[in-house]
Motif scaffolding. Sequence first.
Motif, short mmCIF file in Angstrom:
data_model
loop_
_atom_site.label_atom_id
_atom_site.label_comp_id
_atom_site.label_asym_id
_atom_site.label_seq_id
_atom_site.Cartn_x
_atom_site.Cartn_y
_atom_site.Cartn_z
N CYS A 18 15.41 -42.23 1.77
CA CYS A 18 16.06 -42.34 0.46
C CYS A 18 17.58 -42.47 0.64
O CYS A 18 18.20 -41.63 1.29
CB CYS A 18 15.72 -41.12 -0.38
N CYS A 44 20.40 -38.09 0.29
CA CYS A 44 19.10 -37.44 0.11
C CYS A 44 18.27 -37.53 1.39
O CYS A 44 17.77 -36.53 1.89
CB CYS A 44 18.37 -38.08 -1.07
N CYS A 48 11.15 -41.20 -5.09
CA CYS A 48 11.55 -40.20 -4.10
C CYS A 48 11.06 -38.83 -4.56
O CYS A 48 11.38 -38.39 -5.66
CB CYS A 48 13.07 -40.18 -3.91
N CYS A 88 14.55 -36.30 -4.73
CA CYS A 88 15.59 -36.40 -5.76
C CYS A 88 15.08 -37.07 -7.04
O CYS A 88 15.78 -37.12 -8.04
CB CYS A 88 16.82 -37.14 -5.23
ZN LIG Z 1 15.86 -39.09 -2.74
#
Ligand SMILES: [Zn+2]
Length: 245
Positions: free
Chosen positions: A186, A195, A210, A213
């Motif tokens: 990510c 991330c 994701c 996040c």
């Molecule tokens: Zn992420």
Amino acid sequence: MHNPAIADEYEWPTCTACDKQLWDDEYERQICRPCEDKTRDRLTELPALFVQLNSTAAMVRGASGGGAPTSGSKTPPIPPRLDVLNLVAAGGVAARLQAIEDSWRVALGRRIEHRTDRVRLFGSWRTHPATAVPEHITFLKINLQRAADSYESVAQDVEEIRRLHAECKAAAANERRPGRVQTGLCPVRIEGQLCRAQLTAVATSHRIRCGTCGTEWADLGAWRTLRQQQDDVLIELATKTGAAA
Ligand SMILES: [Zn+2]
Ligand SMILES: [Zn+2]
């Protein structure tokens, strides 16, 4: 079979591929019959695996290539699969099989086929893997027995065929496992921190989300953005590492 008591002082010939001792009737051979049979089975399975990977590659190119996505396309987006693309490229399976074919031709006293249009000679990269692969495999299957009998370096090619087959099989199997295809890390930044969670996608959905996040990339256009963001992060990290070194 030989008497094991004699084996201490006399080194009985072994298969150059699997190291097992050869049987009496295999005495003059380079590799044992089971190794030859396994190699033939792998060669037999390779063309179908290659066709499967080649059609996946076509979809991957369609999904990641430039140009506007076709709206309403029935083609599911397949995440970029470098393993597949490398295998089907001119330098992949086709070139590796050709290298084996060429060495067998030399060893067995066969003519090396030059690829030509009668004016120019073509390098192997000029040929189309989709047509070259079945041709190489046909040659290798026809000549396998002779190579197993008399080509002293055949073991390394037996190993290369085993590896090729395993790579193609793994790439093809990976495809049938929905939800397990990794699509890179990510690239989203949260409060200045990357991330870097592992993203995954399935071939049947347009959505990558994701799990850490919560960022979503919902269609082919968004996938290209994701790719771009991931590339930017990689360049940024590489530059940082380079500067630190
Ligand atoms: Zn992420
Ligand atoms: Zn063997």
